[in-house]
Scaffold this active site. Structure first.
Site, PDB file in Angstrom:
ATOM      1  CB  CYS A 235      48.918  43.726  39.306  1.00  0.00           C
ATOM      2  SG  CYS A 235      50.414  43.484  40.905  1.00  0.00           S
TER       3      CYS A 235
ATOM      4  CD  GLN B  52      48.432  47.488  43.955  1.00  0.00           C
ATOM      5  OE1 GLN B  52      48.904  48.576  43.522  1.00  0.00           O
ATOM      6  NE2 GLN B  52      49.281  46.679  44.514  1.00  0.00           N
TER       7      GLN B  52
ATOM      8  CG  HIS C 138      50.924  40.156  37.194  1.00  0.00           C
ATOM      9  ND1 HIS C 138      50.714  41.346  36.281  1.00  0.00           N
ATOM     10  CD2 HIS C 138      51.798  40.447  38.410  1.00  0.00           C
ATOM     11  CE1 HIS C 138      51.175  42.358  36.917  1.00  0.00           C
ATOM     12  NE2 HIS C 138      51.760  41.885  38.118  1.00  0.00           N
TER      13      HIS C 138
ATOM     14  CD  GLU D  51      49.496  39.764  33.244  1.00  0.00           C
ATOM     15  OE1 GLU D  51      48.604  39.509  34.071  1.00  0.00           O
ATOM     16  OE2 GLU D  51      50.209  40.715  33.619  1.00  0.00           O
TER      17      GLU D  51
HETATM   18  N1  GLN Z   1      52.922  49.154  41.764  1.00  0.00           N
HETATM   19  C1  GLN Z   1      52.214  48.143  42.584  1.00  0.00           C
HETATM   20  C2  GLN Z   1      52.962  47.156  43.528  1.00  0.00           C
HETATM   21  O1  GLN Z   1      54.062  47.327  43.700  1.00  0.00           O
HETATM   22  C3  GLN Z   1      51.794  47.109  41.618  1.00  0.00           C
HETATM   23  C4  GLN Z   1      52.622  46.327  40.966  1.00  0.00           C
HETATM   24  C5  GLN Z   1      52.465  45.540  39.262  1.00  0.00           C
HETATM   25  O2  GLN Z   1      51.316  46.094  39.017  1.00  0.00           O
HETATM   26  N2  GLN Z   1      52.754  44.670  38.973  1.00  0.00           N
HETATM   27  O3  GLN Z   1      52.311  46.657  44.243  1.00  0.00           O
END
Ligand code: GLN
Length: 558
Positions: free
Chosen positions: A386, A390, A512, A514
């Site tokens: 996630c 990014q 995710h 996990e």
């Molecule tokens: N902060 C990022 C977003 O909102 C990633 C969120 C996360 O890692 N769960 O997209």
């Protein structure tokens, strides 16, 4: 044919918090599942937040996300991993959600002029949630864990509701388990039963006599202590169950089976005690406990030293390690310490792999980008989750695609190179609770990619929890610079997985993974990371074969 009635098992806790009630509930679930019964587990959390989605991981640990997009308590992760069943928003009920619903009804005039009170309105609302879970999920056994400790003011409506529930559905259909601490005092060399006696007294004061006592202890309980506990708590001596600390979490069901927990529950509920099939679970525990190899994996985040914040990530690493005959040593890396490449190298050089888990906010981001650059340039196996994906895209944009000012609009709202940006449908969202892209979405995998190889299928379903996405305006530039987009939404508009060629394992997902790893069915992306980590640590050996662990019920990810 009529469905047999659901039997209800209520679990309360006494003496101290963090007793491991969740593990006891999950373990009992596994023992009943292993006897062929359908089990569901519901968690009641007495805090006023509507869900834990708005709470800091520092306070509450990880927020666990279900397929249907509920943001829930981390105990639901234990439940899913132990009973190998996906749960839903019905499985986590907070006091906040109960009060919200009661107050909304009051505002709508549903109570027809009545004075709205804790009893009966709040307790009825709680009981309705139990009935709703039983009706919609239709389990043979519904285990309900009441969070907190007996004696907490905020837990009282839940305790009163389940007290009434026994009366409503019949004594033979309910069983009360009280989990308590039996401490060992080193100075006197004695095991002490008094705190448990007091705790059961507190429970009786609110009208509940437990049927079964589960005693958390670090030393073996002698027959004397067991009888003393039985005598002073009015519990059948057979139903005083010892729950000794175990090296491996997944051994707890096996230990509780030996102590007769499931037998005692079934006797009390008038259900035949059949022989459980725990063979596959035992093999999984063996693989987890006695691997021949060892690898070191770093987790670079900002909640370091607070393992509950990354609970599912840690468990997923352990599950996957077992499939390549390895254990995993974790190294916590505070990404704020990775101030430059020298500092980053010093912290990462002893690792066989690195994970950048999910997170929010700018703090520690530049350090994470340094970590990713190091992993990319030094062939260190990397898995981004996630936020981790990014950051990997920002790193690649800055250092490979010549977008030197690339950033996420989350960290720099006025960046002129927003390679990560808000989706249109998120731009108008003002409320924080339950408004992210949440829950399961399909993802199409690109043939011949690493992701496709480890999943072994074309379409997967994975769980999300984020607001931001890879910005399509920069997609072509990134692809031209060599970034491989190996998973997208079915309409190809959303980037779900990225990876790199010519690297042993550089894979990151917007979802995710996990949340879907189970001890007897580890997640493919974690297995890929661990296989690469073993290869990194033992370069002379053949590429480790990922051995599928025996699965009790191979659940369908797609
Ligand atoms: N902060 C990022 C977003 O909102 C990633 C969120 C996360 O890692 N769960 O997209």
């Amino acid at each position: 044919m009529m469905r047999p009635v659901t039997k209800y098992i209520f679990i309360t806790g006494g003496v101290v918090s963090s007793l491991g009630k969740g593990i006891v509930a999950a373990s009992l679930g596994r023992l009943l599942r292993s006897r062929g019964y359908k089990v569901s587990i519901q968690k009641f959390d007495p805090y006023i937040n509507v869900d834990p989605g708005t709470m800091s991981p520092f306070q509450h640990g990880e927020v666990y996300v279900t397929n249907d997009g509920a943001e829930t308590d981390l105990d639901l992760g234990h439940y899913e991993r132990f009973i190998d069943t996906s749960l839903t928003s019905l499985n986590n009920v907070t006091a906040g959600s109960i009060y919200l619903s009661v107050i909304s009804k009051e505002r709508r005039g549903d109570y027809l002029g009545a004075t709205v009170q804790t009893i009966p309105h709040v307790t009825d609302e709680i009981k309705n949630k139990i009935h709703e879970a039983a009706n919609k999920l239709a389990p043979d056994f519904l285990i309900c864990e009441i969070g907190g400790t007996i004696g907490d003011i905020e837990g009282l409506p839940f305790v009163e509701a389940v007290r009434q529930f026994r009366y409503d559905v019949g004594f033979k259909n309910t069983c009360f388990i009280h989990v308590t601490l039996v401490p060992y005092l080193k100075t006197s060399g004695e095991v002490k039963t008094k705190p448990s006696q007091h705790s059961v007294n507190a429970l009786r004061n609110v009208g509940i006599q437990p049927d079964i006592l589960v005693c958390r202890t670090e030393t073996i309980l002698g027959e004397n202590e067991r009888l003393k506990l039985a005598q002073f708590t009015n519990v059948d001596p057979e139903a005083v169950i010892q729950c000794l600390d175990q090296d491996c979490l997944y051994e707890v069901p096996l230990a509780l089976e030996k102590e007769g927990l499931a037998r005692e529950v079934l006797v009390r509920l008038g259900v035949e005690n059949t022989t459980p099939n725990l063979e596959a679970w035992k093999k999984t525990v063996e693989c987890l406990k006695h691997p021949s190899k060892k690898v070191k994996i770093g987790i670079a985040g900002k909640y370091t030293g607070l393992s509950d914040a990354y609970l599912s990530v840690i468990e997923s690493l352990k599950h996957a390690a077992a499939t390549v005959d390895s254990s995993v040593e974790l190294k916590w890396i505070n990404s704020e310490d990775c101030v430059d490449m020298d500092a980053t190298e010093a912290l990462l050089q002893d690792l066989d792999g690195i994970v950048i888990p999910g997170g929010f906010g700018y703090r520690g981001i530049e350090g994470k980008i340094n970590v990713i650059q190091y992993a990319r340039e030094n062939q260190l196996p990397f898995l981004g989750l996630c936020l981790g994906m990014q950051c990997a895209v920002i790193e690649y944009a800055r250092h490979v695609a010549q977008l030197t000012r690339a950033n996420s609009a989350e960290f720099d709202p006025i960046t002129d190179q927003p390679v990560v940006a808000l989706m249109d449908d998120q731009k108008e969202v003002m409320e924080k609770g339950g408004t992210m892209r949440l829950g399961q979405y399909p993802c199409h995998l690109v043939k011949n990619s690493k992701a496709h190889t480890v999943y072994g299928t074309d379409v997967i379903m994975e769980r999300h929890r984020h607001r931001y996405e890879i910005n399509n305006d920069y997609r072509q530039i990134l692809v031209d610079a060599g970034l491989v987009i190996s998973g997208t939404s079915p309409d190809r508009k959303l980037v779900e997985i990225i990876e790199l060629e010519n690297h042993p394992w550089f894979v990151a997902s917007q979802f995710h993974p996990e949340f879907q790893s189970r001890p007897d069915n580890p997640h493919p992306l974690f297995k890929g990371l661990l296989a690469a980590a073993v290869k990194h640590h033992y370069p002379q050996e053949e590429t480790p074969e990922i051995t599928p662990l025996p699965s009790l019920e191979s659940y369908n990810r797609s």
